[in-house]
Design a protein around this motif. Sequence first.
Motif: not given
Length: 351
Positions: A271-276, A160-168, A262-266
């Motif tokens: 290749t990169t991935a964005e994350a909240d 619930v705390d991360l609902a709708g977010q992009t999470v790694i 700053a916005t995810g991982v690489a």
Amino acid sequence: MPAPLDVVVIGGGQAGLAAGYHLRRLGLDFAVLDAQPTPGGAWQHTWDSLHLFSPAAYSSLPGRLMPPQPGETYPDAAHVVAYLTDYEQRYELPVHRPVRVAGVHRDGELLHVETDSGSWRARAVISATGTWSRPFVPAVPGRTKFRGVQLHTVEYRSPVDLAGQTVIVVGGGNSGAQIAADLVPAAALTWVTPREPRYLADDIDGRALFDHATARRRALDEGRTDSGGVASLGDIVAVPPVREARDAGLLKAQPMFDRVTATGVAWADGTTAEADAIIWCTGFRPGLSHLAPLGLRGPRGHIPTTGTRALGEPRLHLLGYGDWTGPASATLIGVGRPAREAARQIADLLR
């Protein structure tokens, strides 16, 4: 200053309570010092959906079976907390809380236990503080530059705390798999593991793991070939939520990234991935800072032991930190046997 005790137990979680049970049976004078304000040890602070690997009867401390939880084959953390609370009260264990131990010092024939609420002296000490207080996060390049939320296993509570977010989620062990499965319905998930996930057979639970760890210890004691212990079977127990997410194709692990941005991982290939948010399910280290004054630390932060007894200080026993302090000693079912041996050895020493 109060009169010296036979034993001070540091830590009032499952290992400390198991130690207290056996010390009481042997008639020793002891106190249990617990940093937590209420009973239940680390089980009070787990994520909401966590369940045991084993049925209640196979998740018990010495002397009292854990009662089953209605409607659940594998009890949840709240049921474990209730069981530990009842266990402590049933055996009238002398737990003092909240008491935080600052250091253990040699004091002639005694050990001096310095705390935030006074000093204790004892002829022996059992350290049972576990690992939950020392979460480990690897030094991945760029980690401090990430502008999103970073959590460790100890800080995660609910999807619930991360609902709708992009999470790694980072980690290929039980915590990583379970938290990833927990988040699948609520978040856009990327699961990252250092190696391909290794699931144990679906029919293996905590009972089989304990038996395997015990057999390995017996083989080593008898000079036979090391079977590799539980790690030889795999890294992830396929508890129902993990199994369901895996079988539905929702747990597809990516290899470990090379850096955090700053916005995810690489990854090295660009290749990169964005994350909240990034959740580090990357394990723990033993909580042993209170023993630093004794000067006993060895490789990997461990204190060398024979069984539970510290090699450099025979008045000190370590309990519940992992297989190096007893087979499966960091589990409810596994801690009873090394607790009994530690109590017996202390009783023999004090005689």
